[in-house]
Design an enzyme around this catalytic site. Structure first.
Site, PDB file in Angstrom:
ATOM      1  N   VAL A  31     -45.190 -19.661 -30.595  1.00 50.33           N
ATOM      2  CA  VAL A  31     -45.005 -19.017 -31.899  1.00 50.33           C
ATOM      3  C   VAL A  31     -46.168 -19.327 -32.826  1.00 50.33           C
ATOM      4  CG1 VAL A  31     -43.553 -18.923 -33.951  1.00 50.33           C
ATOM      5  CG2 VAL A  31     -42.493 -18.972 -31.690  1.00 50.33           C
ATOM      6  N   LYS A  87     -46.055 -32.565 -35.458  1.00 49.23           N
ATOM      7  CA  LYS A  87     -45.558 -33.703 -36.238  1.00 49.23           C
ATOM      8  C   LYS A  87     -45.179 -34.886 -35.354  1.00 49.23           C
ATOM      9  CE  LYS A  87     -41.308 -31.056 -36.576  1.00 49.23           C
ATOM     10  NZ  LYS A  87     -41.953 -29.754 -36.275  1.00 49.23           N
ATOM     11  N   LYS A 115     -41.606 -36.410 -40.352  1.00 51.84           N
ATOM     12  CA  LYS A 115     -42.386 -35.923 -41.495  1.00 51.84           C
ATOM     13  C   LYS A 115     -42.518 -36.976 -42.585  1.00 51.84           C
ATOM     14  CE  LYS A 115     -41.156 -31.117 -40.553  1.00 51.84           C
ATOM     15  NZ  LYS A 115     -40.291 -29.977 -40.944  1.00 51.84           N
TER      16      LYS A 115
END
Length: 413
Positions: A11, A99, A199
């Site tokens: 994606v 991440k 994160k």
């Protein structure tokens, strides 16, 4: 000419290729040199207009000295970590949206980039298309950052928004999120807080200069939240959000956690709804600064990746402001030592007795009420106490026959 290699065509990767090829002339005008997407590494075959760019051999990229920037959007640690490390060691700058990679290996990869006078950039690893990494290490560099906190996961925020606005049950809201493509078939990383944990580790490492590892962070998800808790939050004067936060303590250690929390309706984060993210940075000079936008998605994330590519082409040497040292086992304070008010919901045969016990165990508590509250249910907010003291009080309540059904921290943002 700046030759670029792209690793991964999912994606995000397909979005990066689309933006690079579509806006090629605009980039070249800003940079004053030609930008050329030379390779795309993927084991699959794709019938796209640029299918001639694909390769299945990583060594093709490593051995081509003309490639100066490599983009990693494969995700995960294997083989991403080995590939990124090899690229940096061979003098190639790297951009990533991964991440998991940055949270686990950020300090090591930043050190390698510095040693080889290249760059390792990762704007898209937190907040998707929301600019946050660059503002923190550049625009807010004059500040001592006191706290970083935010709604860091769009899937959980969408679910909570449905629970708040439409009184949906958690399971119903999760199914809706999956049907709309906001949640994966296996949503564990989102709903159990793992994604937000990675994160906040990245943001804390950047803010305070030492690496924080996900396994050091107390992490709770939203799977235990109910419509009853949502109603009590409204009665209290706020909403429930999944908040990742980090704060430097006076002893030099870090308080860092991911958990659901009551936050006031007046908070700038309270109005961040649906799949949007909101990140609050509390500086000593600026006060509170909030970054808001869609935290994921093909083109928003691709936008952040391409911005990093442009940055790396412009900066031939290592960007000095983006760096942190390795962490240590004792860097994160035990969460039990941190103080907070706590919302607690209980079931008891005699609610008056249970409330009297709560006042005795926690100090004077603030009782809450909701519509259609059962006679055997009692809910209250404790004074500010350490998590350890609250846990001990809850244990004593349960030993007396009171069933504790929920406990949620109350935060001031």
């Amino acid at each position: 000419m700046a030759n670029i290699a792209l690793m991964g065509h999912g994606v995000v990767g397909s979005g990066v290729a689309e933006v690079l090829l579509k806006n090629k002339e605009a980039f070249e005008g800003k940079l004053g040199e030609e930008v050329n997407l030379k390779y795309i590494l993927d084991l699959r075959d794709f019938d796209v207009p640029y299918k001639n760019l694909f390769t299945k051999d990583f060594q093709t990229i490593v051995q081509d000295k003309s490639v100066s920037v490599v983009v990693e959007v494969m995700g995960g640690l294997k083989p991403a970590y080995d590939f990124v490390k090899t690229c940096l060691e061979n003098g190639k700058s790297v951009v990533t949206s991964n991440k998991e990679l940055v949270a686990a290996k950020g300090a090591e990869l930043l050190r390698l980039a510095r040693e080889h006078n290249v760059n390792f950039l990762f704007e898209a690893s937190v907040g998707g298309g929301i600019p946050i990494i660059r503002p923190m290490h550049q625009c807010l560099a004059a500040n001592e950052i006191r706290e970083v906190a935010g709604i860091l996961n769009g899937t959980t925020n969408f679910i909570l928004t449905k629970m708040i606005r439409e009184q949906m049950a958690f399971d119903e809201a999760l199914k809706l999120a999956q049907s709309l493509g906001y949640a994966e078939k296996d949503p564990t990383a989102d709903i159990e807080g793992g994604d937000a944990c990675r994160k906040i580790c990245i943001l804390a490492s950047l803010a305070y200069g030492k690496h924080v590892y996900p396994e050091q962070v107390k992490t709770e998800g939203i799977t235990k939240l109910t419509s009853e808790d949502v109603a009590y939050a409204e009665s209290w004067g706020g909403v429930i959000k999944l908040i990742g936060r980090a704060k430097k303590l006076e002893n030099g250690k870090l308080h860092i956690m991911v958990s659901p929390a009551f936050i006031s309706r007046e908070s700038q984060l309270a109005g961040v709804d649906d799949v949007f993210n909101g990140i609050l940075v509390r500086g000593d000079a600026t006060g509170d600064v909030v970054f808001y936008g869609k935290g994921a998605g093909k083109l928003p994330t691709a936008s952040a990746v391409v911005a990093d590519i442009i940055d790396e082409i412009k900066h031939k040497d290592t960007i000095k402001t983006l760096y942190w040292e390795d962490g240590s086992k004792d860097y994160v304070e035990q969460y039990e030592n941190y103080s907070t008010p706590m919302y607690i919901r209980c079931s008891a045969q005699n609610t008056k007795t249970a409330l009297a016990q709560a006042n005795e165990l926690f100090g004077t508590v603030n009782m809450l009420a909701r519509k259609n509250q059962p006679e055997n249910e009692v809910a209250f907010v404790t004074p500010v106490l350490t998590e350890k003291a609250i846990a001990e009080g809850i244990k004593k309540l349960e030993l007396s026959g009171v069933s504790v059904l929920a406990q949620i921290r109350i935060l001031d943002y």
